[in-house]
Design a protein around this motif. Structure first.
Motif, PDB file in Angstrom:
ATOM      1  N   SER A 259      43.999  43.697  43.527  1.00  0.00           N
ATOM      2  CA  SER A 259      44.945  43.379  44.594  1.00  0.00           C
ATOM      3  C   SER A 259      44.825  41.959  45.137  1.00  0.00           C
ATOM      4  O   SER A 259      45.701  41.523  45.879  1.00  0.00           O
ATOM      5  CB  SER A 259      44.801  44.392  45.736  1.00  0.00           C
ATOM      6  N   GLU A 260      43.768  41.265  44.827  1.00  0.00           N
ATOM      7  CA  GLU A 260      43.599  39.885  45.294  1.00  0.00           C
ATOM      8  C   GLU A 260      43.030  39.039  44.158  1.00  0.00           C
ATOM      9  O   GLU A 260      42.478  39.551  43.193  1.00  0.00           O
ATOM     10  CB  GLU A 260      42.667  39.831  46.508  1.00  0.00           C
ATOM     11  N   ALA A 261      43.174  37.739  44.324  1.00  0.00           N
ATOM     12  CA  ALA A 261      42.683  36.818  43.295  1.00  0.00           C
ATOM     13  C   ALA A 261      41.160  36.824  43.232  1.00  0.00           C
ATOM     14  O   ALA A 261      40.483  36.803  44.249  1.00  0.00           O
ATOM     15  CB  ALA A 261      43.183  35.405  43.572  1.00  0.00           C
ATOM     16  N   ALA A 262      40.661  36.899  42.036  1.00  0.00           N
ATOM     17  CA  ALA A 262      39.238  36.738  41.720  1.00  0.00           C
ATOM     18  C   ALA A 262      39.212  36.395  40.244  1.00  0.00           C
ATOM     19  O   ALA A 262      40.054  36.889  39.484  1.00  0.00           O
ATOM     20  CB  ALA A 262      38.453  38.020  41.986  1.00  0.00           C
ATOM     21  N   GLU A 263      38.292  35.570  39.863  1.00  0.00           N
ATOM     22  CA  GLU A 263      38.268  35.168  38.464  1.00  0.00           C
ATOM     23  C   GLU A 263      36.924  35.458  37.816  1.00  0.00           C
ATOM     24  O   GLU A 263      35.874  35.226  38.400  1.00  0.00           O
ATOM     25  CB  GLU A 263      38.596  33.680  38.330  1.00  0.00           C
ATOM     26  N   LEU A 264      37.026  35.973  36.632  1.00  0.00           N
ATOM     27  CA  LEU A 264      35.870  36.195  35.776  1.00  0.00           C
ATOM     28  C   LEU A 264      36.410  36.148  34.359  1.00  0.00           C
ATOM     29  O   LEU A 264      37.244  36.968  33.979  1.00  0.00           O
ATOM     30  CB  LEU A 264      35.215  37.560  36.061  1.00  0.00           C
TER      31      LEU A 264
END
Length: 168
Positions: free
Chosen positions: A127-132
């Motif tokens: 639901s929200e931006a996160a990067e991996l």
């Protein structure tokens, strides 16, 4: 999403509305002596007419206790199943526990809007931006409860987490 939550809550409450009367009906039957639950022919065919009043009272006491115990177990089991199926959607008793599972198939990292399917049948959307940025196959994940009914997905072996919400 609100519509889905409303439908799920309605289904769970409807199920509870069905279980409660069934349990009450079962309890009412448990209070009846065996000689009232069976026809006269069934009572004789089972040989129960040969019992003394004391023996019949002991049998009724045992049957009623067993029926009440088994009804309570079935009710508790049904409630646990409902809680498990609703985990991540609703908070039944104020206790939210982490969900440990494996992602199904390839994991290509986090990306907002991506849906993650778990081996337990649940589906969660980021639901929200996160990067991996990684490529893994069937990694172990933890869906960890946060504050204000939020959930975080953590992939085993990595420190980055992504905010998610259950969609199925």
């Amino acid at each position: 999403m609100r519509t889905l939550n409303a439908l799920l809550l309605s289904a769970i409450l409807t199920g509870s509305a069905v279980w409660a009367p069934l349990a009450m009906a079962q309890s009412a039957v448990a209070d009846q002596p065996i000689e009232q639950r069976m026809s006269a022919d069934e009572f004789r065919a089972a040989g129960l007419n040969k019992l003394s009043a004391s023996e019949l009272a002991t049998l009724n006491q045992w049957l009623n206790g067993t029926l009440k115990t088994e009804t309570a177990k079935a009710t508790q089991s049904a409630l646990q199943i409902a809680k498990t199926k609703a985990q991540g959607f609703f908070d039944f008793d104020g206790k939210r526990e982490s969900i440990h599972a494996r992602l199904v198939g390839d994991f290509r990292g986090f990306s907002q809007g991506r849906v993650y399917k778990l081996d337990n049948g649940q589906e969660w959307e980021q639901s929200e931006a996160a990067e991996l940025n990684v490529r893994l196959t069937n990694p172990k994940v933890e869906m960890r409860p946060g504050i204000l009914n939020s959930w975080w997905m953590i992939v085993e072996g990595y420190n980055t987490r992504a905010k998610v919400r259950r969609v199925k």
